[in-house]
Design a protein around this motif. Structure first.
Motif, short mmCIF file in Angstrom:
data_model
loop_
_atom_site.label_atom_id
_atom_site.label_comp_id
_atom_site.label_asym_id
_atom_site.label_seq_id
_atom_site.Cartn_x
_atom_site.Cartn_y
_atom_site.Cartn_z
N ALA A 114 13.42 -25.69 4.72
CA ALA A 114 13.69 -24.42 4.05
C ALA A 114 12.42 -23.58 3.99
CB ALA A 114 14.20 -24.68 2.63
N VAL A 115 12.58 -22.28 4.14
CA VAL A 115 11.44 -21.37 4.04
C VAL A 115 10.97 -21.28 2.59
CG1 VAL A 115 12.17 -19.97 5.99
CG2 VAL A 115 12.85 -19.30 3.71
N GLU A 116 9.69 -21.03 2.41
CA GLU A 116 9.18 -20.72 1.08
C GLU A 116 9.49 -19.27 0.75
OE1 GLU A 116 4.83 -20.38 -0.78
OE2 GLU A 116 5.54 -22.43 -0.51
N ARG A 117 9.25 -18.41 1.73
CA ARG A 117 9.60 -16.99 1.63
C ARG A 117 10.10 -16.53 2.98
NH1 ARG A 117 4.64 -17.18 -0.37
NH2 ARG A 117 3.70 -16.18 1.44
N GLY A 118 10.84 -15.44 2.97
CA GLY A 118 11.29 -14.85 4.21
C GLY A 118 12.70 -15.28 4.57
N ARG A 119 13.04 -14.99 5.83
CA ARG A 119 14.41 -15.23 6.27
C ARG A 119 14.41 -15.69 7.73
NH1 ARG A 119 18.75 -10.40 6.01
NH2 ARG A 119 19.09 -10.58 8.22
N VAL A 120 15.30 -16.64 8.02
CA VAL A 120 15.49 -17.13 9.39
C VAL A 120 16.96 -16.95 9.75
CG1 VAL A 120 15.38 -19.12 10.93
CG2 VAL A 120 13.66 -18.85 9.13
N GLU A 121 17.19 -16.32 10.90
CA GLU A 121 18.54 -16.21 11.45
C GLU A 121 18.53 -16.91 12.80
OE1 GLU A 121 19.37 -12.06 11.80
OE2 GLU A 121 19.41 -11.75 9.63
N ARG A 122 19.58 -17.67 13.06
CA ARG A 122 19.63 -18.44 14.31
C ARG A 122 21.04 -18.46 14.85
NH1 ARG A 122 19.29 -21.51 9.93
NH2 ARG A 122 17.06 -21.83 9.94
N SER A 123 21.13 -18.54 16.15
CA SER A 123 22.42 -18.75 16.81
C SER A 123 22.66 -20.26 16.88
CB SER A 123 22.40 -18.13 18.20
OG SER A 123 21.48 -18.81 19.01
N ARG A 124 23.74 -20.63 17.54
CA ARG A 124 24.02 -22.05 17.74
C ARG A 124 22.89 -22.63 18.58
NH1 ARG A 124 27.07 -25.09 21.24
NH2 ARG A 124 27.66 -23.27 22.46
N LEU A 125 22.43 -23.81 18.20
CA LEU A 125 21.23 -24.37 18.83
C LEU A 125 21.37 -25.84 19.12
CD1 LEU A 125 19.47 -26.18 16.55
CD2 LEU A 125 19.33 -23.90 15.54
N LEU A 176 20.53 -21.47 22.23
CA LEU A 176 19.14 -21.62 21.79
C LEU A 176 18.73 -23.08 21.89
CD1 LEU A 176 16.54 -20.50 20.49
CD2 LEU A 176 17.65 -20.82 18.25
N TRP A 177 17.69 -23.33 22.68
CA TRP A 177 17.13 -24.68 22.79
C TRP A 177 15.82 -24.72 22.02
CZ3 TRP A 177 17.27 -26.24 28.69
CH2 TRP A 177 18.61 -26.33 29.12
N LEU A 178 15.68 -25.73 21.17
CA LEU A 178 14.45 -25.99 20.44
C LEU A 178 13.88 -27.31 20.97
CD1 LEU A 178 15.72 -25.18 16.84
CD2 LEU A 178 14.61 -23.63 18.48
N LEU A 179 12.68 -27.25 21.54
CA LEU A 179 12.08 -28.42 22.19
C LEU A 179 10.73 -28.71 21.56
CD1 LEU A 179 12.81 -27.36 25.90
CD2 LEU A 179 14.30 -28.62 24.32
#
Length: 183
Positions: free
Chosen positions: A55-66, A132-135
């Motif tokens: 989880a972020v401390e501050r801010g925002r994350v948007e993501r597609s299917r990954l 979205l690939w996270l490696l």
């Protein structure tokens, strides 16, 4: 361009230590971003944050299917490789061929070498259909053939509109934007 991954003014703290703050990034179709930096700078944490595992401390994350590939292949060690991959998705043979492990289809996952297990984790990502690939450290344990297979899979994924975020100490071939942490 629609972003497949977007960080807006993101701050992340782990173990009481601020790893980064006010981080903005966007990753769109066909793009690739390599995160670099010394050990402990937050590369793997950034990948886990992008995956929604932190989880972020501050801010925002948007993501597609990954789909995520990290140090854990996330495959049932007792099953033959093809069956273990099919837990995640039905169509695995093209990805197994692409990563050079099709001949291992009937081998139990527990008997794979480190490099073969890395290729299996990457095949799981390739077979996922996720845009979205996270490696995380994708080159670890790969031999020259494995590296070439991964490079081709990434090129094909990007050419079909996918995006890749990779954390690596080693340079990745092709065109990558870079983000250096801890600098």
């Amino acid at each position: 361009m629609t972003s497949l991954l977007r960080f807006e003014q993101v701050a992340l703290r782990r173990g009481g230590r601020l790893l980064f703050e006010e981080l903005d990034l966007a990753l769109g179709a066909g793009e690739a971003l390599q995160v670099t930096g010394p050990n402990g700078s937050g590369k793997s944490s950034l990948i886990r944050l992008a995956a929604g595992l932190l989880a972020v401390e501050r801010g925002r994350v948007e993501r597609s299917r990954l789909a995520l590939a990290d140090e854990n292949p996330t495959l049932d060690r007792e099953l033959p490789l093809r069956r273990a991959l099919r837990f995640w998705t039905r169509e695995v043979d093209p990805a197994m061929r692409a990563l050079g492990i099709a001949e291992l289809a009937d081998m139990p996952v527990r008997l794979l070498s480190s490099g073969q297990a890395k290729r299996a984790a990457l095949a799981r990502v390739a077979a996922s259909g996720a845009p979205l690939w996270l490696l995380d450290e994708p080159l670890n344990a790969l031999d020259a053939d494995g590296l070439a297979s991964l490079e081709r899979a990434i090129e094909q994924h990007r050419a079909s509109g996918g995006a890749v975020l990779a954390a690596s100490h080693q340079p990745l071939s092709g065109e990558w934007r870079t983000l250096e942490l801890g600098a």
